[in-house]
Design a protein around this motif. Structure first.
Motif: not given
Length: 666
Positions: A172, A174-176, A178-180, A182-184, A352, A356
């Motif tokens: 969780e 790591r997923a959080q 990665l989302r952060t 990708s959003e930046r 990123q 991944r």
């Protein structure tokens, strides 16, 4: 056991005391042993299963202390309330649901249960134990239960549940992350475009090229080059001036008298002009020297002209550079902003790619061994506690026995009597055999060596020794056997050929007539009610069976003190002392009759009876003190007889102590 003169118990006394209370101690030991055995048989054995985890130190961990802290943290996390609540929840499946038990757990615990055991939070908190094994990075997870399969199942479930929770947490996180990232990234691209656009507009506006790797504009480079050339030219000019100075010094040393020629040369050097050759035949310089000076002067002039030209061009460039410097400074700022935006975007791309590429990652903890179903119980056999229980109960029973003995204030031995009442004990009279109570005289006559006969003999000898002719027998309470003792002493004296008179002055509970003459009594002549006219001699009767004279005071409706305060009764005693060898008076107990204390002042000695194992020390002492308080200045001689002694219990309890029988004071 009463010891008022010493608070210390000797070893022999303690052993005697324990022997006396051996039945009580044995009862406590047997009851405690039975209770321990019963509890041991009813308590189920406990089984403990253990699983092991290994903390794997990362490369970033630099010191041993950090590893120890990490292992301690792991132990606390496995023991945390949150972990216990998750474990309790995982062990509460819905009815008929077996999905909570994995096939691996079934194979590991070898269980055939259809569902895991239902254990609440408190049970898990008490049974689960997590600790660090010695000085290592191994962490043991154990669970204690009465069911070995449950112990292994819970230990394995706790380990796996923690690892699953940590894996989910890392996934969780790591997923959080990665989302952060990708959003930046779109914002980073927008900043790159914005920085590059501002850079292009600035270049176009001021007509500037790239600043290059050195970070300077062309004017800066030209100013630098001209500055270097100027430094070189100025150095060359200084060298030529130094050379002319040297030639001047040489000329001065050769021709000190030719001031004009020297002045001419110095004038040429000082004014910076060309030397004009003179055709004067009187010139002191040689031709070679003059040519050398001319060449130096010509070169100096050329260098001076070059220096002047460089100064002019350098001033021009500096003036132009002063106008273009702000544009170049802004250009460099825009270039730095563009580079920073590009680096930020590249960092986000790297993060990123790293996130991944990590996949599930690697936990810092791995399982070393899973818990097996224990074959042997970990709890000790409860029956092993029976022996310590017996020892402890033996000590407790002994302590209670000593305590009970110290609290027991009943009189049983000569020592108890003498230390409590401060009076000599002249006899230990046993209980009269049940078959001989109706005929004590026959017992004394037919069994001269019986314990009862020996006791009466001892009391009689001690009481009548000396000038004691009148004896008062009393006690502290009813039932102490004083009347039986009087009857026995009278029968023994009569058997010895002594003349004995027994006076029954127990007006409340008369017993003498019943004991001596079987209750047969002739009626008193006349019904006198006036004590002053009472013929005391007429009241003396003789027993038909034993020939013992006895006098029973009738129960008159008057105060008993009127009988004692009358001079007739004291005169009767004095008169009968001449007629009888021994006068025995049976009076009422001291505590319940005031006349007993008055009678004590009229006799030679007082025999105070106590009942063995019944009479309390405090009660007897109060009665004796009442007798002594009513004594005259000479005092009342008091002797004590322990009555109704249980000889078997007396010997078994070790109450017999060798004491010297003191004679009754005269």
């Amino acid at each position: 056991m009463i010891h008022r003169r010493s608070n210390d118990l000797h070893f022999s006394q303690i052993m005697l005391l324990l022997k006396r209370r051996r039945v009580f101690i044995a009862s406590i030991v047997l009851l405690s042993g039975a209770a321990a055995t019963g509890i041991g048989l009813t308590l189920p054995p406990y089984y403990t299963a253990k699983a092991q985890l290994l903390y794997q130190a990362d490369a970033q961990v630099g010191t041993e202390r950090s590893e120890d802290s990490a292992v301690d943290t792991l132990v606390e996390m496995l023991n945390s309330p949150g972990q216990l609540r998750r474990l309790a929840k995982s062990l509460e499946p819905s009815p008929g649901d077996t999905s909570e038990i994995t096939p691996a757990e079934l194979a590991q615990t070898e269980t055939t249960k259809s569902s895991p055991p239902v254990l609440d939070y408190d049970t898990l908190d008490q049974g689960l134990n997590v600790y660090k094994e010695r000085q290592s990075r191994l962490v043991a997870v154990t669970f204690r239960s009465i069911d070995p399969e449950t112990a292994a199942l819970v230990a394995n479930r706790a380990v796996k549940l923690y690892l699953e929770h940590e894996s989910d947490f890392q996934r969780e996180a790591r997923a959080q992350a990665l989302r952060t990232v990708s959003e930046r990234m779109p914002d980073a691209l927008a900043r790159i475009d914005q920085a590059e656009g501002a850079l292009r507009e600035h270049k176009i506006k001021f007509g500037l090229a790239d600043s290059g790797a050195a970070g300077f504009d062309p004017n800066d480079r030209q100013i630098g080059e001209f500055s270097q050339q100027l430094i070189i030219a100025q150095s060359d000019l200084a060298a030529r001036d130094a050379k002319l100075q040297t030639l001047s010094e040489q000329q001065r040393s050769i021709s000190e008298g030719n001031a004009d020629s020297q002045n001419g040369i110095e004038q040429v050097v000082g004014k910076d002009q060309t030397v004009h050759a003179s055709s004067d035949a009187t010139q002191p310089l040689g031709e070679d020297q003059q040519n050398e000076i001319k060449q130096v002067m010509l070169g100096r002039d050329a260098v001076a002209a070059r220096v002047s030209d460089i100064d002019k061009r350098l001033a021009t460039l500096q003036e132009a550079n002063a106008k273009t410097t702000p544009a170049w400074i802004r250009l460099r700022e825009l270039e730095r902003e563009a580079n920073a935006a590009g680096e930020a975007y590249e960092n986000l791309q790297r993060q990123q790619n790293d996130l991944r590429g990590q996949g599930n990652g690697r936990l810092s903890v791995r399982i070393v061994s899973m818990a097996d179903v224990p074959d042997l119980p970990s709890s000790p056999n409860p029956l092993l506690f029976v022996a310590p229980t017996l020892v402890a109960s033996l000590l407790i029973g002994g302590f209670l026995a000593v305590l009970l003995e110290r609290l027991d204030q009943r009189l049983r031995s000569e020592r108890d009597v003498e230390e409590t009442l401060d009076a000599p004990c002249i006899g230990m009279v046993p209980t009269v055999p049940s078959g001989m109570r109706a005929n004590i005289a026959q017992l004394l006559r037919n069994e001269p060596y019986a314990p009862y006969t020996e006791a009466i003999r001892s009391v009689y000898v001690a009481a009548t020794r000396g000038s004691a002719r009148s004896i008062l027998v009393t006690s502290s309470a009813l039932g102490d056997g004083k009347s039986t003792l009087v009857r026995s002493l009278a029968a023994f004296a009569e058997r010895l050929g002594q003349r004995v008179l027994v006076i029954d002055f127990d007006l409340r509970h008369p017993q003498i007539s019943r004991l001596i003459d079987d209750g047969k009594r002739e009626s008193t002549p006349g019904a006198q009610t006036d004590t002053n006219d009472l013929p005391w001699e007429a009241l003396i009767r003789t027993a038909k069976k034993d020939g013992i004279d006895y006098l029973t005071i009738p129960r008159l409706p008057v105060d008993p003190l009127t009988v004692l305060l009358n001079d007739d009764f004291p005169s009767l005693i004095k008169q009968q002392r001449q007629n009888y060898d021994c006068i025995l008076i049976d009076s009422a107990p001291v505590g319940g009759a005031t006349e007993t204390r008055l009678l004590a002042m009229m006799v030679d000695c007082v025999i105070f009876t106590v009942r063995w194992g019944v009479t309390e020390a405090g009660t007897a002492l109060a009665a004796v003190q009442q007798l002594r308080s009513s004594a005259t200045a000479q005092g009342i001689p008091i002797a004590v007889v322990v009555n109704q002694v249980d000889l078997r219990a007396h010997r078994r309890g070790g109450y017999s102590e060798p004491v010297a029988m003191s004679p009754v004071p005269a």
